[in-house]
Scaffold this active site. Structure first.
Site, PDB file in Angstrom:
ATOM      1  N   GLY A 149       0.828  -1.196   0.000  1.00 13.93           N
ATOM      2  CA  GLY A 149       0.000   0.000   0.000  1.00 13.93           C
ATOM      3  C   GLY A 149       0.866   1.252   0.000  1.00 13.93           C
ATOM      4  O   GLY A 149       2.080   1.194   0.248  1.00 13.93           O
ATOM      5  N   CYS A 150       0.227   2.384  -0.266  1.00 10.03           N
ATOM      6  CA  CYS A 150       0.973   3.640  -0.408  1.00 10.03           C
ATOM      7  C   CYS A 150       1.525   4.117   0.942  1.00 10.03           C
ATOM      8  O   CYS A 150       2.741   4.339   1.081  1.00 10.03           O
ATOM      9  CB  CYS A 150       0.100   4.700  -1.076  1.00 10.03           C
ATOM     10  SG  CYS A 150      -1.594   4.754  -0.441  1.00 10.03           S
ATOM     11  N   TYR A 151       0.678   4.253   1.943  1.00  5.23           N
ATOM     12  CA  TYR A 151       1.184   4.679   3.259  1.00  5.23           C
ATOM     13  C   TYR A 151       2.243   3.686   3.780  1.00  5.23           C
ATOM     14  O   TYR A 151       3.311   4.104   4.234  1.00  5.23           O
ATOM     15  CB  TYR A 151       0.047   4.762   4.277  1.00  5.23           C
ATOM     16  CG  TYR A 151      -0.905   5.927   4.155  1.00  5.23           C
ATOM     17  CD1 TYR A 151      -0.465   7.245   4.244  1.00  5.23           C
ATOM     18  CD2 TYR A 151      -2.277   5.710   4.001  1.00  5.23           C
ATOM     19  CE1 TYR A 151      -1.356   8.313   4.170  1.00  5.23           C
ATOM     20  CE2 TYR A 151      -3.172   6.771   3.927  1.00  5.23           C
ATOM     21  CZ  TYR A 151      -2.709   8.071   4.009  1.00  5.23           C
ATOM     22  OH  TYR A 151      -3.600   9.118   3.945  1.00  5.23           O
TER      23      TYR A 151
END
Ligand SMILES: NC(=O)c1ccc[n+]([C@@H]2O[C@H](COP(=O)([O-])OP(=O)(O)OC[C@H]3O[C@@H](n4cnc5c(N)ncnc54)[C@H](OP(=O)(O)O)[C@@H]3O)[C@@H](O)[C@H]2O)c1
Length: 346
Positions: A149-151
């Protein structure tokens, strides 16, 4: 001969970003792309930026699997297992941009993803959590990759070397992260509606965001024991980019210099992680449209707290760019193939 690649969910924000990147990949040919809502239309009708560059017709999911040696899925969670299964049967490489292959512990997936379970646990055992700079050796030659995921990408890259070396206290981590609105995808929602998010700024899903178990999975591997974090995401009124500001108590005698040395050592030779010189601050402006993660190191001598700032483009290093980086690693191609674009200065 070109590698035949395909994107399932090519009409979403992360999917169309994959097309933008793959169109410039020297070894890849986009063989098929899919959509449910726009089947039969050219993707350039959905995204006019692609006119005369990629006018491919959107087909269904099965046609992508049939036509390709590498299949990227960029779908809402819960939809990828079937595709992974079909790719596994035909020996194609499957890279999931969603959350279905990110968590090793099924109970975490069930808890954080609305009660969903792993239908085929043997399939999940073949998968690897694919954050290239941290788990490169495990990605090589694998056929099912859970793209992070991005975070979790921005946070894992910043904290992993510090936890691994014992420089920060694993029980003291607080993460204050901000994401641009594309992070929520293309689907219409009130929170992403222009008058609601423009000139507004607020946290959301405070201490209950789905990326929490994924962040903790990576940090627990680094620390060699279970790590829990306080993670508070915010919605930033910009289109793209993530900045995570991370606070952790230093262990022993730490300073900006000592922490900086650990990070520069860990990422020496890593093209896509830039540890910035001391005295500078990471800024999403400098990584937009690129596969770079910029890390800056700060130290609050009054409290003994290490402060890290990590900036990425949520749709490139946080999704499509990292997925292409993973394809390159898994297939033994140069890791930066198709990813050599320079971030615009402004
Ligand atoms: N956006 C980001 O910054 C980002 C970053 C990292 C990871 N991701 C992950 O990447 C995945 C895609 O995110 P996104 O932001 O691109 O989402 P999005 O813009 O909402 O796009 C979703 C895509 O999935 C397709 N889709 C939706 N429901 C479907 C269904 N029931 N069956 C088949 N296809 C369906 C849509 O196709 P049609 O509408 O054409 O039918 C569209 O192509 C998600 O898992 C997300 O968590 C996104």
């Amino acid at each position: 001969m070109a590698i035949k690649v395909g994107v399932v969910g090519a009409t979403g924000y992360a999917g169309v970003e994959l097309l933008r990147i793959l169109l410039g990949h020297p070894a890849a040919e986009i063989a098929a792309i899919s959509s449910v809502s726009y089947t039969g239309k050219a993707v350039s009708e959905v995204y006019p930026s692609l006119q005369q560059i990629c006018d491919k017709t959107l087909v269904d999911e099965q046609a992508v699997v049939d036509a390709c040696d590498v299949v990227f899925a960029s779908l809402p969670h819960g939809l990828s297992e079937n595709i992974a299964e079909k790719c596994d049967q035909k020996g194609a490489l499957f890279i999931d941009l969603g959350a279905d292959f990110r968590l090793y512990n099924e109970a975490d997936y069930t808890e954080w993803y609305g009660g969903l379970t792993y239908r085929d646990t043997a399939l999940h055992q073949k998968a690897v959590y694919a954050l290239p700079e941290l788990f490169r050796e495990q990605i090589k030659g694998k056929k099912i990759l859970g793209n992070p995921g991005c975070y979790p990408t921005s946070i894992g890259l910043a904290l992993f070397p510090l936890l691994q070396s014992g420089a920060v206290d694993p029980d003291s981590i607080v993460i204050d992260a901000k994401s641009g609105v594309t992070g929520a995808g293309r689907g219409l929602s009130l929170t992403a509606h222009y008058p609601e998010c423009n000139e507004a700024f607020s946290p959301y899903k405070v201490a209950m965001h789905r990326h929490t178990p994924e962040i903790e999975q990576t940090l627990s591997i680094a620390a060699g024991r279970a790590v829990r974090v306080t993670f508070v995401p915010h919605l930033l009124p910009v289109n793209r980019g993530i900045v995570s500001t991370i606070y952790a108590a230093g262990c022993g005698k730490q300073s900006a210099e000592s922490v900086h040395k650990i990070l520069t050592g860990a990422y020496a030779g890593e093209k896509f992680v830039r540890v910035l010189p001391l005295g500078t601050v990471a800024n999403l402006k400098n990584v937009k449209y690129s596969n770079y993660c910029d890390l800056s190191v700060h130290f609050d001598g009054r409290t003994g707290r290490v402060i890290l700032v990590s900036a990425i483009d949520n749709m490139v290093k946080g999704a499509a760019g990292q997925a292409v980086q993973n394809m390159n690693i898994a297939l033994g191609l140069p890791e930066d193939s198709g990813l050599q674009f320079v971030p615009p200065a402004i």
